[in-house]
Write a protein that holds these residues in place. Structure first.
Motif, PDB file in Angstrom:
ATOM      1  N   PHE A 181       0.834  -1.201   0.000  1.00 26.65           N
ATOM      2  CA  PHE A 181       0.000   0.000   0.000  1.00 26.65           C
ATOM      3  C   PHE A 181       0.866   1.247   0.000  1.00 26.65           C
ATOM      4  N   ARG A 182       1.870   1.271   0.848  1.00 29.06           N
ATOM      5  CA  ARG A 182       2.791   2.407   0.928  1.00 29.06           C
ATOM      6  C   ARG A 182       3.464   2.654  -0.424  1.00 29.06           C
ATOM      7  N   ALA A 183       3.981   1.593  -1.038  1.00 29.62           N
ATOM      8  CA  ALA A 183       4.688   1.732  -2.318  1.00 29.62           C
ATOM      9  C   ALA A 183       3.756   2.239  -3.418  1.00 29.62           C
ATOM     10  N   GLU A 184       2.540   1.732  -3.443  1.00 27.89           N
ATOM     11  CA  GLU A 184       1.570   2.167  -4.458  1.00 27.89           C
ATOM     12  C   GLU A 184       1.254   3.653  -4.308  1.00 27.89           C
ATOM     13  N   GLU A 185       1.115   4.115  -3.076  1.00 28.44           N
ATOM     14  CA  GLU A 185       0.768   5.516  -2.853  1.00 28.44           C
ATOM     15  C   GLU A 185       1.937   6.449  -3.161  1.00 28.44           C
ATOM     16  N   ILE A 186       3.149   6.014  -2.892  1.00 29.18           N
ATOM     17  CA  ILE A 186       4.326   6.815  -3.275  1.00 29.18           C
ATOM     18  C   ILE A 186       4.436   6.888  -4.791  1.00 29.18           C
ATOM     19  N   ALA A 187       4.175   5.752  -5.462  1.00 32.21           N
ATOM     20  CA  ALA A 187       4.290   5.700  -6.925  1.00 32.21           C
ATOM     21  C   ALA A 187       3.296   6.631  -7.607  1.00 32.21           C
ATOM     22  N   LYS A 188       2.163   6.910  -6.981  1.00 32.19           N
ATOM     23  CA  LYS A 188       1.203   7.846  -7.568  1.00 32.19           C
ATOM     24  C   LYS A 188       1.828   9.222  -7.747  1.00 32.19           C
ATOM     25  N   GLN A 327       5.116   7.967   6.068  1.00 31.56           N
ATOM     26  CA  GLN A 327       5.677   9.095   5.310  1.00 31.56           C
ATOM     27  C   GLN A 327       5.037   9.292   3.939  1.00 31.56           C
ATOM     28  N   PHE A 328       4.488   8.228   3.371  1.00 26.68           N
ATOM     29  CA  PHE A 328       3.909   8.335   2.024  1.00 26.68           C
ATOM     30  C   PHE A 328       2.771   9.345   1.972  1.00 26.68           C
ATOM     31  N   VAL A 329       2.055   9.505   3.087  1.00 28.03           N
ATOM     32  CA  VAL A 329       0.995  10.510   3.127  1.00 28.03           C
ATOM     33  C   VAL A 329       1.597  11.910   3.018  1.00 28.03           C
ATOM     34  N   ALA A 330       2.702  12.134   3.717  1.00 28.10           N
ATOM     35  CA  ALA A 330       3.390  13.428   3.656  1.00 28.10           C
ATOM     36  C   ALA A 330       3.884  13.715   2.249  1.00 28.10           C
ATOM     37  N   ILE A 346      -5.182  14.021  -6.421  1.00 31.83           N
ATOM     38  CA  ILE A 346      -4.629  13.329  -5.254  1.00 31.83           C
ATOM     39  C   ILE A 346      -5.214  13.944  -3.984  1.00 31.83           C
ATOM     40  N   ASP A 347      -5.686  13.098  -3.087  1.00 27.52           N
ATOM     41  CA  ASP A 347      -6.298  13.555  -1.833  1.00 27.52           C
ATOM     42  C   ASP A 347      -5.562  12.901  -0.664  1.00 27.52           C
ATOM     43  N   PRO A 348      -4.555  13.585  -0.083  1.00 25.58           N
ATOM     44  CA  PRO A 348      -3.793  12.990   1.020  1.00 25.58           C
ATOM     45  C   PRO A 348      -4.653  12.640   2.225  1.00 25.58           C
ATOM     46  N   ASP A 349      -5.692  13.446   2.490  1.00 25.80           N
ATOM     47  CA  ASP A 349      -6.588  13.102   3.598  1.00 25.80           C
ATOM     48  C   ASP A 349      -7.273  11.759   3.331  1.00 25.80           C
ATOM     49  N   ALA A 350      -7.693  11.542   2.099  1.00 23.97           N
ATOM     50  CA  ALA A 350      -8.335  10.268   1.753  1.00 23.97           C
ATOM     51  C   ALA A 350      -7.343   9.113   1.866  1.00 23.97           C
ATOM     52  N   THR A 351      -6.091   9.365   1.483  1.00 24.87           N
ATOM     53  CA  THR A 351      -5.054   8.336   1.610  1.00 24.87           C
ATOM     54  C   THR A 351      -4.832   7.978   3.066  1.00 24.87           C
ATOM     55  N   PHE A 352      -4.738   8.997   3.916  1.00 22.35           N
ATOM     56  CA  PHE A 352      -4.515   8.747   5.339  1.00 22.35           C
ATOM     57  C   PHE A 352      -5.734   8.056   5.963  1.00 22.35           C
TER      58      PHE A 352
END
Length: 376
Positions: A181-188, A327-330, A346-352
């Motif tokens: 999950f972390r890797a996928e979100e960083i890759a976005k 950290q990926f959220v940041a 991209i919605d960091p709140d939604a990711t978190f």
């Protein structure tokens, strides 16, 4: 007694070969030490209270079930997060607390009395642990020490640290799901930036714990938030000033660099610095209060005339992203601040929130980011 002994010997003889050894877990920790731990771990001492960030991501249903003691920093360093956990798990207030290795207040006798299967320490405690002879003292009584890292080199060490803990906790599948999950979100973020042929990288000044003290200004070199800025499409202003992960720049250097963005890390530090100028972003923080405190920080010498302040590109972000596997959220939030058009979807709140829904035992409460620009 003879019959009991014979029974034990007979039971041992009937066990399949290697059964006893199967209970011994061998891990290579972040420092390269090979450590043997009797497992799966049922009793652990957390060398930092904030290590609950990764423990909760693995023991989602019962985050405190194997914690028999922890350092006394969580309530002080992340007061809002601490109290959110406390609401749901009031028993955590009864856990024995420890001082730190670095300040020499760790109580070995107390640790021995709790009979943990392992003590998990952050890598920044390694030097003090070695100097104090703690590892040897604990090994003599059968308590192994394992080092992990989410602070010194988080982008390199988060995945192996999560795998180490997953193996110790017998939660390897959960650890791998978190890592994916972390890797996928960083890759976005990173994949989109890589596809931009003419990417302009704004200069970013990251202020570490702005307002925590009257001094100016702590920042980051080429690691931690400094690297997060680079991954998010920016240029870390202090990368050529600070040789290591953490360091200090002076107001004159900020003026000379004239950054395009200023990002201040903060949290509710009322137990450390009551009523301080720090920006209390975090779980459920009031954006009106945090934005007002952020604006006040920009009135200090070194900030008033720089481009970022004049154009409103001033932001605050939860400090504890620097010491957790989140950290990926940041990275997503910083990318959105630096290139809002490129990352409009991209919605960091939604990711978190998704992180909380999938991996954490508490609900997501917004408040981890604030910006002086109304559309930020």
């Amino acid at each position: 007694m003879r019959d009991f002994a014979a029974s034990v010997l007979l039971t041992a003889a009937l066990l399949p070969a290697g059964a006893a050894a199967a209970d011994t877990i061998t891990v290579t920790d972040i420092t390269g030490r090979t450590v043997q731990v009797e497992g799966p771990v049922e009793k652990v001492i957390l060398g930092e209270g904030r290590q609950i960030y990764f423990t909760a991501a693995l023991d989602t249903e019962e985050p405190f079930r194997r914690v028999v003691g922890w350092r006394d920093d969580f309530e002080k360093a992340d007061n809002d997060g601490y109290h959110q956990y406390l609401e749901k798990y009031p028993e955590m207030a009864e856990l024995p607390t420890f001082g730190g290795m670095k300040d020499g207040t760790f109580d070995v006798e107390q640790a021995v009395a709790l009979d943990p299967d392992v003590i998990i320490l952050n890598i920044d405690a390694k030097a003090a642990t070695e100097e104090g002879g703690y590892i040897e003292k604990l090994e003599k009584v059968g308590i192994p020490v394992v080092f992990i890292d989410f602070r010194e080199k988080p982008m390199a060490h988060t995945e192996p640290s999560m795998r180490i803990i997953g193996k110790l906790y017998d939660k390897e599948e959960q650890a791998e799901a978190f890592i994916r999950f972390r890797a996928e979100e960083i890759a976005k973020v990173t994949d989109r930036l890589a596809a931009e042929k003419d990417l302009k990288r704004p200069v970013v000044f990251m202020e570490r714990a702005g307002g925590y003290s009257d001094d100016c200004c702590m920042s980051f070199g080429n690691e931690n938030f400094g690297m997060m800025v680079e991954l998010a499409g920016g240029t870390n202003m202090a990368s050529n000033i600070i040789p290591g992960t953490f360091g200090t720049v002076n107001p004159e250097q900020i003026i000379a660099s004239n950054p395009d963005h200023v990002i201040v890390t903060g949290a509710n530090w009322d137990l450390y610095v009551p009523g301080g100028a720090w920006v209390g972003v975090g779980s459920g923080a009031d954006p009106e209060v945090t934005s007002e405190k952020l604006a006040n920080l920009m009135e200090r010498p070194g900030f008033t005339g720089v481009k970022a302040v004049q154009e409103g590109n001033v932001h605050a972000i939860w400090h504890q992203f620097y010491n957790s596997p989140y950290q990926f959220v940041a990275i997503q939030q910083i990318a959105k601040w630096l290139n809002p058009d490129l990352f409009a979807d991209i919605d960091p709140d939604a990711t978190f929130k998704e992180l909380h829904d999938r991996f954490l035992p508490i609900d997501y409460r917004p408040g981890y980011f604030v910006s002086l620009k109304s559309d930020g």
